[in-house]
Design an enzyme around this catalytic site. Structure first.
Site, PDB file in Angstrom:
ATOM      1  N   HIS A   1      -9.991  43.755  -7.442  1.00  0.00           N
ATOM      2  CA  HIS A   1      -9.631  45.158  -7.234  1.00  0.00           C
ATOM      3  C   HIS A   1      -9.267  45.373  -5.771  1.00  0.00           C
ATOM      4  O   HIS A   1      -9.246  44.426  -4.973  1.00  0.00           O
ATOM      5  CB  HIS A   1     -10.723  46.093  -7.753  1.00  0.00           C
ATOM      6  CG  HIS A   1     -12.057  45.968  -7.082  1.00  0.00           C
ATOM      7  ND1 HIS A   1     -12.270  46.281  -5.764  1.00  0.00           N
ATOM      8  CD2 HIS A   1     -13.265  45.561  -7.562  1.00  0.00           C
ATOM      9  CE1 HIS A   1     -13.537  46.091  -5.455  1.00  0.00           C
ATOM     10  NE2 HIS A   1     -14.161  45.632  -6.531  1.00  0.00           N
TER      11      HIS A   1
ATOM     12  N   CYS B   1     -32.309  41.355  -8.183  1.00  0.00           N
ATOM     13  CA  CYS B   1     -31.136  42.108  -8.618  1.00  0.00           C
ATOM     14  C   CYS B   1     -30.072  41.113  -9.061  1.00  0.00           C
ATOM     15  O   CYS B   1     -29.620  40.288  -8.261  1.00  0.00           O
ATOM     16  CB  CYS B   1     -30.576  42.987  -7.494  1.00  0.00           C
ATOM     17  SG  CYS B   1     -28.990  43.722  -7.953  1.00  0.00           S
TER      18      CYS B   1
ATOM     19  N   CYS C   1     -31.376  49.173  -7.024  1.00  0.00           N
ATOM     20  CA  CYS C   1     -30.596  48.520  -5.980  1.00  0.00           C
ATOM     21  C   CYS C   1     -29.576  49.538  -5.476  1.00  0.00           C
ATOM     22  O   CYS C   1     -28.891  50.187  -6.280  1.00  0.00           O
ATOM     23  CB  CYS C   1     -29.873  47.298  -6.554  1.00  0.00           C
ATOM     24  SG  CYS C   1     -28.505  46.752  -5.541  1.00  0.00           S
TER      25      CYS C   1
ATOM     26  N   HIS D   1     -11.456  43.766  -2.982  1.00  0.00           N
ATOM     27  CA  HIS D   1     -11.208  42.332  -2.727  1.00  0.00           C
ATOM     28  C   HIS D   1      -9.861  42.165  -2.025  1.00  0.00           C
ATOM     29  O   HIS D   1      -9.709  41.326  -1.143  1.00  0.00           O
ATOM     30  CB  HIS D   1     -11.161  41.528  -4.034  1.00  0.00           C
ATOM     31  CG  HIS D   1     -12.351  41.715  -4.921  1.00  0.00           C
ATOM     32  ND1 HIS D   1     -12.242  42.237  -6.182  1.00  0.00           N
ATOM     33  CD2 HIS D   1     -13.661  41.453  -4.717  1.00  0.00           C
ATOM     34  CE1 HIS D   1     -13.455  42.284  -6.739  1.00  0.00           C
ATOM     35  NE2 HIS D   1     -14.329  41.815  -5.873  1.00  0.00           N
TER      36      HIS D   1
ATOM     37  N   HIS E   1     -25.906  48.337  -6.673  1.00  0.00           N
ATOM     38  CA  HIS E   1     -25.547  48.277  -8.098  1.00  0.00           C
ATOM     39  C   HIS E   1     -26.141  49.395  -8.952  1.00  0.00           C
ATOM     40  O   HIS E   1     -25.795  49.528 -10.129  1.00  0.00           O
ATOM     41  CB  HIS E   1     -25.917  46.904  -8.668  1.00  0.00           C
ATOM     42  CG  HIS E   1     -25.140  45.810  -8.018  1.00  0.00           C
ATOM     43  ND1 HIS E   1     -25.598  45.100  -6.932  1.00  0.00           N
ATOM     44  CD2 HIS E   1     -23.886  45.360  -8.257  1.00  0.00           C
ATOM     45  CE1 HIS E   1     -24.688  44.240  -6.546  1.00  0.00           C
ATOM     46  NE2 HIS E   1     -23.634  44.381  -7.317  1.00  0.00           N
TER      47      HIS E   1
ATOM     48  N   LYS F   1     -16.386  47.233  -9.689  1.00  0.00           N
ATOM     49  CA  LYS F   1     -16.242  47.140 -11.130  1.00  0.00           C
ATOM     50  C   LYS F   1     -17.417  47.824 -11.829  1.00  0.00           C
ATOM     51  O   LYS F   1     -17.251  48.574 -12.776  1.00  0.00           O
ATOM     52  CB  LYS F   1     -16.180  45.674 -11.558  1.00  0.00           C
ATOM     53  CG  LYS F   1     -16.122  45.559 -13.067  1.00  0.00           C
ATOM     54  CD  LYS F   1     -16.219  44.155 -13.568  1.00  0.00           C
ATOM     55  CE  LYS F   1     -16.627  44.197 -15.030  1.00  0.00           C
ATOM     56  NZ  LYS F   1     -16.519  42.959 -15.715  1.00  0.00           N
TER      57      LYS F   1
ATOM     58  N   LYS G   1     -18.736  53.570  -3.384  1.00  0.00           N
ATOM     59  CA  LYS G   1     -18.077  52.277  -3.148  1.00  0.00           C
ATOM     60  C   LYS G   1     -17.282  51.890  -4.390  1.00  0.00           C
ATOM     61  O   LYS G   1     -17.794  51.958  -5.503  1.00  0.00           O
ATOM     62  CB  LYS G   1     -19.138  51.217  -2.867  1.00  0.00           C
ATOM     63  CG  LYS G   1     -18.530  49.868  -2.560  1.00  0.00           C
ATOM     64  CD  LYS G   1     -19.574  48.762  -2.610  1.00  0.00           C
ATOM     65  CE  LYS G   1     -18.912  47.409  -2.436  1.00  0.00           C
ATOM     66  NZ  LYS G   1     -19.681  46.328  -3.025  1.00  0.00           N
TER      67      LYS G   1
ATOM     68  N   CYS H   1     -26.712  41.463  -7.107  1.00  0.00           N
ATOM     69  CA  CYS H   1     -26.690  40.857  -5.763  1.00  0.00           C
ATOM     70  C   CYS H   1     -26.988  39.366  -5.832  1.00  0.00           C
ATOM     71  O   CYS H   1     -26.774  38.657  -4.849  1.00  0.00           O
ATOM     72  CB  CYS H   1     -27.723  41.493  -4.849  1.00  0.00           C
ATOM     73  SG  CYS H   1     -27.448  43.223  -4.487  1.00  0.00           S
TER      74      CYS H   1
HETATM   75  N1  MSP Z   1     -19.628  35.856  -4.143  1.00  0.00           N
HETATM   76  C1  MSP Z   1     -20.119  36.694  -3.117  1.00  0.00           C
HETATM   77  C2  MSP Z   1     -19.634  36.217  -1.752  1.00  0.00           C
HETATM   78  C3  MSP Z   1     -19.954  34.803  -1.416  1.00  0.00           C
HETATM   79  S1  MSP Z   1     -19.246  34.338   0.108  1.00  0.00           S
HETATM   80  C4  MSP Z   1     -19.963  32.894   0.479  1.00  0.00           C
HETATM   81  C5  MSP Z   1     -19.667  38.127  -3.331  1.00  0.00           C
HETATM   82  N2  MSP Z   1     -18.600  38.314  -4.109  1.00  0.00           N
HETATM   83  S2  MSP Z   1     -17.932  39.741  -4.459  1.00  0.00           S
HETATM   84  O1  MSP Z   1     -16.954  39.469  -5.474  1.00  0.00           O
HETATM   85  O2  MSP Z   1     -18.916  40.712  -4.754  1.00  0.00           O
HETATM   86  O3  MSP Z   1     -17.136  40.135  -3.179  1.00  0.00           O
HETATM   87  C6  MSP Z   1     -17.697  40.936  -2.160  1.00  0.00           C
HETATM   88  C7  MSP Z   1     -16.612  41.183  -1.141  1.00  0.00           C
HETATM   89  O4  MSP Z   1     -15.444  41.785  -1.761  1.00  0.00           O
HETATM   90  C8  MSP Z   1     -16.965  42.153  -0.029  1.00  0.00           C
HETATM   91  O5  MSP Z   1     -17.740  41.556   0.985  1.00  0.00           O
HETATM   92  C9  MSP Z   1     -15.580  42.551   0.422  1.00  0.00           C
HETATM   93  O6  MSP Z   1     -14.972  41.512   1.113  1.00  0.00           O
HETATM   94  C10 MSP Z   1     -14.869  42.737  -0.897  1.00  0.00           C
HETATM   95  N3  MSP Z   1     -15.107  44.058  -1.473  1.00  0.00           N
HETATM   96  C11 MSP Z   1     -15.517  44.319  -2.749  1.00  0.00           C
HETATM   97  N4  MSP Z   1     -15.570  45.671  -2.923  1.00  0.00           N
HETATM   98  C12 MSP Z   1     -15.205  46.313  -1.796  1.00  0.00           C
HETATM   99  C13 MSP Z   1     -15.059  47.666  -1.419  1.00  0.00           C
HETATM  100  N5  MSP Z   1     -15.239  48.681  -2.242  1.00  0.00           N
HETATM  101  N6  MSP Z   1     -14.671  47.903  -0.140  1.00  0.00           N
HETATM  102  C14 MSP Z   1     -14.435  46.902   0.767  1.00  0.00           C
HETATM  103  N7  MSP Z   1     -14.569  45.616   0.422  1.00  0.00           N
HETATM  104  C15 MSP Z   1     -14.955  45.298  -0.845  1.00  0.00           C
HETATM  105  O7  MSP Z   1     -20.278  39.019  -2.768  1.00  0.00           O
END
Ligand code: MSP
Length: 519
Positions: free
Chosen positions: A18, A126, A144, A21, A147, A310, A307, A129
């Protein structure tokens, strides 16, 4: 040649990509392009994090095996980045053999050194997380904070990493060099978390019994256990640059060290603790230097300022959005709108206003009217034209932009780097308004030609600076106009080169947008 290594988090495959990411990945792509423009050798890494309970659950919910499910969603991430025109140098998956080998080697190394031991653990886990939470991390409903689900209480035998031994060392390093974690607010947060962990005296649980979870990397010294996802995931950053593995043939320490010494991680604040605390202590235990820098940004907030994610159901599909507005416009909006480090709001109204103001009005208008007049008055682009009276002022603004742009990009302040260019764009529009080439064309055609050719050079310079942010549009236009520059980032109009030509048609840069419906 100076090298830089830039990484995104590796994304969980329980959700499709999304805007959140996309932001981090686009920011790294933009930074990588900026560094390449400066002549640096760049390694830009992204990928997917594929082990753990929640992946197994997500696969089961779709009636798929974890492996098939991971292939599908990991592929969706890879395709999304390709469709958005992003160009990572490597895409790592934690289910790959190259990664598994390194994780096991590192576990064995730390175990042999006595820094991993067996014990009993009970805590609030969690699944979102993928870690145990402290009470401080729960809201007043006991959920959490990220989430909004109540963590599950779990008790089990576990292997622990002696994080306590390394926390004071890391704290000391961080106090001596706070630029490890930026912006500074996040460095303070890391220091606070370190103090809290030291006070609690807890080590880091790094295993899960296979009876509860099989989808993970087996612990080499106890095959009844798999590695905890964070211990597995964080290691991707060193796997990808060839962590010196003694298992197979040639060991290239130099190549690994060259990249590791210039490593920059970018994350959002949701995963600050694993990156700001767990990972550095793991690295010190592994006998490696800590990363060069951890750059932390805020959240994209969707409806009701929550935030975007998904699990909250308010996430936007970046490919769908880019399909409507174009890859470059999406990039520009994300990079310019968010003040790196702080949260930013996402709505169609905010997006349309930003794009109309900065792209359609400021940049689009400047380019459109200058090229149109050059064509209409048939006076260029002419490389032999002398400089107009406005050129000295423009040169001065290019110099200021050059210094600001570099300073901000080096510091991951994307919004400020772009604003430094926008300041010049607005000043060029003011030059047009002040000198009125349409009037000059009637009174003094020679001066009109000088002005328009000077503006042509200035626009070329501005487009060069915008290459990392608007790669598709700038390449198309600079290519069509055959613009060259004596240096990567020109500081004067004299550096711009182009052949004499008669303008015919050119691609429209950015049209004004209408608001579909407010998000
Ligand atoms: N798999 C772990 C990361 C492991 S790194 C060794 C993880 N994955 S995640 O799919 O949840 O991705 C989190 C990351 O996605 C955030 O740190 C950020 O880079 C990005 N984001 C996901 N949602 C976001 C927002 N709503 N706003 C900004 N960034 C976001 O955590």
């Amino acid at each position: 040649m100076k090298k830089v290594f830039i990484t995104t988090p590796i994304y969980y495959v329980n959700a499709r990509p999304h805007i959140g990411h996309a932001y981090t990945t686009i920011a790294c792509d933009t930074w990588a392009r900026y560094q390449r423009l400066q002549g640096r050798e760049v390694k830009f890494l992204t990928g997917t994090d594929e082990h753990g309970d929640k992946i197994v659950k997500a696969a089961a919910a779709e009636g798929k095996t974890p492996a098939a499910y991971c292939d599908e969603i990991s592929g969706a991430f890879k395709n999304t980045w390709a469709k958005l025109g992003l160009t990572p140098d490597d895409f790592i998956r934690t289910t790959e053999g190259r990664h598994k080998k390194v994780v096991q080697q590192i576990l064995q190394k730390i175990y042999d050194a006595g820094d991993i031991y067996a014990g009993e653990y009970s805590g609030k886990y969690c699944f979102g997380c993928e870690r145990y939470l402290t009470d401080k991390e729960l809201n007043d409903k006991g959920e959490c904070e990220i989430h909004l689900t109540v963590p599950q209480v779990i008790s089990e035998k576990n292997y622990f990493f002696r994080m306590q031994k390394y926390l004071p060392i890391w704290k000391d390093m961080l106090l001596k060099n706070r630029s490890y974690v930026e912006p500074q607010g996040y460095c303070n947060e890391v220091l606070g978390t370190i103090d809290e962990l030291i006070k609690n005296g807890e080590d880091l649980s790094i295993s899960r019994p296979k009876t509860r979870l099989e989808w993970g990397i087996e612990i080499p010294f106890d095959t009844d256990y798999v590695t905890y996802v964070w211990f597995d995931a964080l290691i991707n950053y060193v796997t990808a640059i060839g962590y010196p593995s003694t298992g197979s043939g040639q060991v290239d320490f130099d190549s690994f060290n060259d990249w590791w010494s210039v490593s920059h991680h970018m994350i959002a604040k949701d995963i600050l603790k694993p990156h700001g605390v767990y990972w550095p202590t793991m690295l010190i235990a592994m006998g490696l230097p800590v990363y060069k820098r951890l750059s932390v940004h805020g959240y994209w907030l969707g409806f009701a300022d929550q935030k975007m994610s998904k699990s909250l159901g308010n996430a936007k599909d970046p490919v769908e959005l880019a399909g409507k507005i174009g890859n470059d416009a999406l990039r520009f909006f994300l990079m310019r709108e968010m003040n790196f480090g702080s949260d930013a709001r996402f709505s169609e109204e905010i997006m349309v206003n930003r794009l109309n103001a900065n792209l359609a009005n400021d940049l689009g208008n400047l380019v459109q009217r200058t090229l149109s007049m050059l064509k209409k008055y048939e006076c260029g682009p002419n490389p032999d034209s002398a400089a107009h009276a406005s050129a000295a002022g423009i040169d001065a603004s290019l110099k200021t932009m050059h210094a600001d742009y570099q300073k901000y990009f080096e510091n991951f302040e994307f919004h400020n780097a772009i604003e430094a260019v926008s300041v010049v764009i607005r000043s060029l529009n003011k030059v047009v308004d002040d000198y009125k080439p349409w009037s000059l064309a009637k009174e003094n055609m020679a001066d009109c030609a000088l002005l328009l050719n000077t503006l042509f050079r200035a626009i070329s310079a501005v487009l060069i600076y915008l290459r990392p942010v608007l790669p598709e549009k700038t390449e198309a236009l600079l290519g069509l106009l055959q613009v060259t520059s004596a240096s990567a980032l020109p500081q004067s109009l004299g550096e711009i080169g182009f052949p004499a030509q008669k303008l015919d048609t050119w691609p429209m840069l950015f049209a004004r947008m209408e608001l579909d419906k407010p998000a």
